[in-house]
Write an enzyme that holds these catalytic residues in place. Structure first.
Site, PDB file in Angstrom:
ATOM      1  N   SER A   1       0.527  -1.459  -0.089  1.00 50.33           N
ATOM      2  CA  SER A   1       0.370   0.190  -0.341  1.00 50.33           C
ATOM      3  C   SER A   1       1.070   1.511   0.407  1.00 50.33           C
ATOM      4  CB  SER A   1      -0.809  -0.198   1.298  1.00 50.33           C
ATOM      5  OG  SER A   1       0.223  -0.137   2.149  1.00 50.33           O
TER       6      SER A   1
ATOM      7  N   ASP B   1      -1.605  -1.663  -4.053  1.00 51.45           N
ATOM      8  CA  ASP B   1      -2.614  -1.576  -3.705  1.00 51.45           C
ATOM      9  C   ASP B   1      -2.968  -0.223  -3.151  1.00 51.45           C
ATOM     10  OD1 ASP B   1      -4.688  -2.872  -1.812  1.00 51.45           O
ATOM     11  OD2 ASP B   1      -3.766  -2.996  -0.214  1.00 51.45           O
TER      12      ASP B   1
ATOM     13  N   ASP C   1      -8.133   3.386  -7.345  1.00 52.13           N
ATOM     14  CA  ASP C   1      -8.773   3.325  -6.369  1.00 52.13           C
ATOM     15  C   ASP C   1      -9.378   4.569  -6.559  1.00 52.13           C
ATOM     16  OD1 ASP C   1     -10.782   3.301  -4.345  1.00 52.13           O
ATOM     17  OD2 ASP C   1      -9.554   2.668  -2.207  1.00 52.13           O
TER      18      ASP C   1
ATOM     19  N   GLU D   1     -12.126   0.432  -8.304  1.00 47.27           N
ATOM     20  CA  GLU D   1     -12.583   0.248  -7.773  1.00 47.27           C
ATOM     21  C   GLU D   1     -14.204   0.525  -7.564  1.00 47.27           C
ATOM     22  OE1 GLU D   1     -11.971  -1.016  -3.559  1.00 47.27           O
ATOM     23  OE2 GLU D   1     -13.066   0.349  -2.815  1.00 47.27           O
TER      24      GLU D   1
ATOM     25  N   GLY E   1      -9.293  -4.450   8.399  1.00 49.29           N
ATOM     26  CA  GLY E   1      -8.978  -4.706  10.153  1.00 49.29           C
ATOM     27  C   GLY E   1      -9.545  -5.882  10.547  1.00 49.29           C
TER      28      GLY E   1
ATOM     29  N   HIS F   1     -11.556  -7.465  -1.031  1.00 45.80           N
ATOM     30  CA  HIS F   1     -11.029  -7.166  -0.220  1.00 45.80           C
ATOM     31  C   HIS F   1     -11.178  -7.060   0.997  1.00 45.80           C
ATOM     32  CE1 HIS F   1      -8.688  -3.734  -2.192  1.00 45.80           C
ATOM     33  NE2 HIS F   1      -8.944  -4.336  -3.448  1.00 45.80           N
ATOM     34  N   GLY F   2     -10.764  -6.520   1.448  1.00 43.35           N
ATOM     35  CA  GLY F   2     -10.865  -6.948   3.108  1.00 43.35           C
ATOM     36  C   GLY F   2     -11.801  -8.677   3.712  1.00 43.35           C
TER      37      GLY F   2
ATOM     38  N   ASN G   1      -7.808 -10.480  -0.998  1.00 39.07           N
ATOM     39  CA  ASN G   1      -6.800  -9.715  -0.240  1.00 39.07           C
ATOM     40  C   ASN G   1      -6.443  -9.798   1.125  1.00 39.07           C
ATOM     41  OD1 ASN G   1      -6.473  -8.338  -2.818  1.00 39.07           O
ATOM     42  ND2 ASN G   1      -7.135  -6.442  -1.492  1.00 39.07           N
TER      43      ASN G   1
HETATM   44  P1  13P Z   1      -8.025  -7.354   5.360  1.00 40.69           P
HETATM   45  O1  13P Z   1      -8.020  -6.243   6.144  1.00 40.69           O
HETATM   46  O2  13P Z   1      -8.917  -8.372   5.728  1.00 40.69           O
HETATM   47  O3  13P Z   1      -6.638  -8.320   5.918  1.00 40.69           O
HETATM   48  O4  13P Z   1      -8.273  -6.560   4.171  1.00 40.69           O
HETATM   49  C1  13P Z   1      -6.394  -6.680   2.532  1.00 40.69           C
HETATM   50  C2  13P Z   1      -7.018  -6.043   2.107  1.00 40.69           C
HETATM   51  O5  13P Z   1      -8.324  -5.388   1.857  1.00 40.69           O
HETATM   52  C3  13P Z   1      -5.822  -4.715   1.791  1.00 40.69           C
HETATM   53  O6  13P Z   1      -6.269  -4.548   0.430  1.00 40.69           O
END
Ligand code: 13P
Length: 335
Positions: free
Chosen positions: A50, A83, A105, A142, A190, A223-224, A266
């Site tokens: 990132s 990222d 993004d 995105e 997170g 993501h996430g 991700n």
């Molecule tokens: P997490 O916080 O779920 O690991 O997601 C990371 C992410 O999407 C980075 O772009």
């Protein structure tokens, strides 16, 4: 093996019907953990950094660590991905630095916080596509806005406030010509994604299914997607940590996504949890220790174990030797 473009890796994954984890890094130990996991499972890898990671490690350190990874693990097709690029300039500097893939993004404004308009998103993403494709570099965009804030990036909105509209996703892909599309389906960056195990009301896998029906040839990105396993939370809390109870994205939901066009998954938080738990454990059990290697080695190993699990669960394991890398100059001709 040279670095490969993310487009090639995702095309291969689509053909093979599997997903590829995109793992975040900030330092040498994290890169080593991922490369070791890739070697052990014979997986292609996407390593992503990132803006926060680039600032923390300094671009030159990061680049040379990645170069070392490609030299030391020649059998592993390796993507170096930016990222959440916040602007055309950030993407440009990443490409100049040697990244083989960038995310623009444009769902947020350049401040990385304010949700943008559709028109702005199309404009900046299209600009990056033109610049990157001329050099054979892959572009992820995105549409919709993820919840939460991580590394100073994110709108901090409720995860369900801006889920991706499938019709808009279709329009966005048509207008930008991107390679991979990140969708917002109720996840956030997170550890604190869901306060109970997610259901169809909080984790909108039905959106992925609908978007894939409309865009069967577009590589989707979740993501996430850390699963925030209870075992990893428990290690942290057993050795003095204070994590509140929380739920991540269950692996079986990610696998459902992979059956429906998700090719890039991700994961950052699960690595962070594994590392922190291992370090806490050493500090707790051996308070007399002061050699960083005594806690960074178990931390690296704990991260490697999580990555091995994810590579196996996403299906990328065993696919490292399936293809020959296409150089960026050749990729550029294919656009
Ligand atoms: P997490 O916080 O779920 O690991 O997601 C990371 C992410 O999407 C980075 O772009």
């Amino acid at each position: 093996m040279a670095f490969v473009s993310m487009r090639q890796v995702l095309d291969e994954a689509a053909q093979g019907g599997y997903g590829v984890g995109a793992f975040n890094v900030n330092n040498m130990e994290q890169i080593q953990a991922i490369m070791e996991a890739a070697r052990e499972t014979k997986s292609p890898v996407i390593i992503q950094a990132s803006r926060g990671a680039r600032k923390y490690s300094n671009d030159r350190f990061l680049y040379h660590l990645m170069l070392a990874a490609s030299e030391l693990y020649p059998e592993i097709p390796t993507v170096m991905h930016l990222d959440h690029g916040n602007s055309v300039a950030t993407c440009k500097s990443a490409i100049e630095m040697g990244f083989t893939s960038v995310m623009m993004d444009g769902s947020l404004m350049e401040d990385g916080k304010t949700p943008s308009t559709f028109e702005y998103n199309v404009k900046v993403t299209r600009e990056v596509v033109e610049m990157a494709h001329a050099k054979g570099i892959t572009v992820e965009g995105e549409i919709g806005t993820l919840g939460g804030i991580e590394d100073g990036h994110g709108a901090g909105v409720d995860s369900l406030a801006h889920v991706t509209d499938p019709a808009q996703a279709e329009e966005f892909v048509k207008l930008t010509g991107l390679d991979a599309l990140a969708v917002a389906i109720g996840t956030s960056h997170g550890a604190y994604k869901f306060s109970t195990k997610p259901t169809g009301a909080t984790l909108k896998m039905d959106r992925v299914i609908e978007i894939h029906k409309r865009l069967p040839n577009v590589h989707l990105v979740m993501h996430g997607s850390s699963s925030v396993p209870k075992e990893l939370q428990d290690v942290i809390n057993a050795y003095g940590g204070k994590l509140k109870p929380t739920w991540g994205v269950p692996v079986e939901e990610i696998q459902l996504g992979i059956k429906n066009g998700v090719r890039k998954v991700n994961v950052d938080t699960d690595s962070r949890l594994a590392i922190t738990g291992a370090i806490r454990r050493v500090f707790w059990e051996k308070p007399e220790e002061f050699d960083p290697r005594s806690y960074l080695s178990p931390a690296r190993d704990a991260m490697k174990q999580v990555i091995i699990q994810r590579m196996t669960q996403f299906g990328q394991a065993g696919h490292a030797a399936d293809y020959q890398p296409i150089p960026p100059s050749e990729m550029a001709k294919r656009y």
